[in-house]
Motif scaffolding. Sequence first.
Motif, short mmCIF file in Angstrom:
data_model
loop_
_atom_site.label_atom_id
_atom_site.label_comp_id
_atom_site.label_asym_id
_atom_site.label_seq_id
_atom_site.Cartn_x
_atom_site.Cartn_y
_atom_site.Cartn_z
N ILE A 208 -2.82 -8.19 -12.18
CA ILE A 208 -3.11 -6.82 -11.68
C ILE A 208 -2.84 -6.67 -10.37
O ILE A 208 -2.48 -5.41 -9.16
CB ILE A 208 -4.64 -7.65 -11.70
CG1 ILE A 208 -5.45 -7.44 -13.22
CG2 ILE A 208 -5.64 -6.88 -10.87
CD1 ILE A 208 -6.50 -7.63 -13.23
N TRP A 209 -2.49 -7.90 -9.44
CA TRP A 209 -2.07 -7.98 -7.62
C TRP A 209 -1.16 -7.41 -7.89
O TRP A 209 -0.59 -6.65 -6.61
CB TRP A 209 -2.90 -8.60 -6.92
CG TRP A 209 -4.06 -9.04 -6.68
CD1 TRP A 209 -5.19 -10.20 -7.84
CD2 TRP A 209 -5.32 -7.84 -5.93
NE1 TRP A 209 -6.57 -9.65 -6.79
CE2 TRP A 209 -6.44 -9.35 -6.27
CE3 TRP A 209 -4.65 -7.40 -5.16
CZ2 TRP A 209 -7.07 -8.63 -4.72
CZ3 TRP A 209 -5.67 -6.78 -3.95
CH2 TRP A 209 -7.09 -7.41 -4.46
N PHE A 210 -0.43 -7.52 -8.69
CA PHE A 210 1.46 -7.09 -8.08
C PHE A 210 1.10 -5.86 -8.77
O PHE A 210 2.24 -4.96 -7.71
CB PHE A 210 1.96 -7.96 -9.44
CG PHE A 210 3.79 -7.46 -9.63
CD1 PHE A 210 4.58 -8.26 -8.82
CD2 PHE A 210 4.12 -7.46 -10.78
CE1 PHE A 210 5.50 -7.83 -8.38
CE2 PHE A 210 5.65 -6.58 -10.09
CZ PHE A 210 6.15 -6.54 -9.23
N ASN A 211 0.85 -5.49 -10.02
CA ASN A 211 0.73 -3.76 -10.18
C ASN A 211 0.62 -3.06 -9.07
O ASN A 211 0.52 -2.11 -8.62
CB ASN A 211 0.12 -3.69 -11.45
CG ASN A 211 0.33 -3.59 -12.22
OD1 ASN A 211 1.86 -4.28 -12.32
ND2 ASN A 211 0.14 -4.44 -13.46
N ARG A 212 -1.24 -4.11 -8.21
CA ARG A 212 -1.79 -3.18 -7.73
C ARG A 212 -1.07 -2.84 -6.10
O ARG A 212 -0.89 -1.45 -5.06
CB ARG A 212 -2.65 -3.59 -7.08
CG ARG A 212 -4.02 -3.09 -7.86
CD ARG A 212 -5.34 -4.50 -7.31
NE ARG A 212 -6.41 -4.36 -8.53
CZ ARG A 212 -7.18 -4.45 -7.98
NH1 ARG A 212 -7.96 -5.51 -7.12
NH2 ARG A 212 -8.31 -4.41 -9.47
N ILE A 213 -0.19 -3.73 -5.33
CA ILE A 213 1.21 -3.92 -4.86
C ILE A 213 1.49 -3.56 -4.72
O ILE A 213 2.21 -2.30 -4.30
CB ILE A 213 1.01 -5.59 -3.76
CG1 ILE A 213 0.55 -6.07 -4.06
CG2 ILE A 213 2.56 -5.11 -3.20
CD1 ILE A 213 0.59 -7.88 -3.85
N ILE A 214 2.68 -2.91 -5.55
CA ILE A 214 3.60 -2.28 -5.93
C ILE A 214 2.97 -0.60 -6.26
O ILE A 214 4.15 0.08 -5.49
CB ILE A 214 4.27 -2.15 -7.74
CG1 ILE A 214 4.75 -3.86 -7.79
CG2 ILE A 214 4.93 -1.16 -7.94
CD1 ILE A 214 6.16 -3.57 -6.53
N VAL A 215 1.93 -0.14 -6.45
CA VAL A 215 1.34 1.21 -6.60
C VAL A 215 1.37 1.31 -4.63
O VAL A 215 1.32 2.97 -4.40
CB VAL A 215 0.16 1.46 -7.40
CG1 VAL A 215 -0.51 2.69 -6.74
CG2 VAL A 215 0.23 1.09 -8.70
N PHE A 216 0.50 0.63 -4.81
CA PHE A 216 0.53 0.83 -2.76
C PHE A 216 1.51 1.52 -2.04
O PHE A 216 2.18 1.84 -0.99
CB PHE A 216 -0.07 -0.24 -1.56
CG PHE A 216 -0.44 -0.47 -0.21
CD1 PHE A 216 -1.28 0.93 -0.03
CD2 PHE A 216 0.53 -0.91 0.73
CE1 PHE A 216 -1.52 0.64 1.43
CE2 PHE A 216 0.22 -0.92 1.92
CZ PHE A 216 -0.86 0.32 1.86
N LEU A 217 2.84 0.59 -2.40
CA LEU A 217 4.58 0.24 -1.40
C LEU A 217 4.85 2.31 -2.24
O LEU A 217 5.74 2.33 -1.10
CB LEU A 217 4.84 -0.53 -1.98
CG LEU A 217 4.45 -2.01 -1.49
CD1 LEU A 217 5.65 -2.99 -2.24
CD2 LEU A 217 4.96 -2.13 0.19
N ILE A 218 4.87 2.38 -3.64
CA ILE A 218 5.28 3.45 -3.69
C ILE A 218 4.85 4.91 -2.67
O ILE A 218 5.14 5.72 -2.13
CB ILE A 218 5.12 4.19 -4.76
CG1 ILE A 218 5.83 2.92 -6.05
CG2 ILE A 218 5.55 5.24 -5.75
CD1 ILE A 218 5.13 2.85 -7.27
#
Length: 325
Positions: free
Chosen positions: A90-100
Amino acid sequence: MEPDSTAPVSFPVPEENEPVRRRAIFSRAFRSVKSHHALSPNDATAVRGRRRRKTNDDSLQLIDDLVNRPMDPMFSDSRLVHEQRSVFSIWFNRIIVFLICVGVGFAGCLFVQQLQSDPRKQVRQTLADQLENRNAQIEQLTKDVNAVKAQVDEQSKKVSGKVKSDTLIQDELVTGAVAVTGEGITMTLADPIAASQSDQSTSTRVGTTSKIRVVTDLDLQQLVSLMFQNGAEAISINGNRLGAQTSIRKAGGHILIGVNAIESPYTIEAIGDKNTLAEAMGSKNMASLYDSFKQAGIYPQVNKSNSITLEAAVAGETQYAERNE
């Protein structure tokens, strides 16, 4: 009209063919639901036994299926399964979306900034920097030439006992080849306040012109000529010494002294008899010129100075006429 007594009221379904009815459960208790699978299409006997009742009236089979077996067995076997995701995913996907999102926003800002920037401004700034560098090189070379001349004069003095004749010294003063110090006057004049305000207000509008009277290159040429006529030996404008090859001209929106651009206020320094120059360049002696300046909002100021130092003018390449044999 009475109904036919020979027609059956309904078609009873045997207990072994009665459909199984269950409620759909959308919760975590789906594991406790009893599994109910659809029959294989190859098992014709079982299909015929469960889904069809024996009757000789084929026209009522569709209605019988809709009434007694409304739910498809495949639908009753469906399960609503909720996938359990780990906290790391969950947090990995959130971080990836935030960086994008950050990358897209930064790229968008750069794109908008590039659209709003004026490429001509960068070109003008580059040309201005190159011009300043060239002027600095010219000033440095002029200083080097003056230093070499001083060394040559010193060596000549050691050999002959006299460096220059009076005529040569006077010629060098007039041509601006050497630095000079002496008494004189300082005349200061500037563009009217209305002209500066008009420049600021019309800088954002294209195609507008100002009709306000400002100091021009012709005014400076006239004042310099009058100073030379009244005994000035050396003159400079805004620190730029006037030599034999120095021009006063207008290029674009600026006045150039040689190759150096100057702006208002304009300061003219002249070395000579300060009393004679002050009287000759005063408002009493040139009443008509001062009146024309006053009508435009220009007020020249003349001040006497006991000591004025003017640097040597930029030395240009001198070409002499030759006889064509």
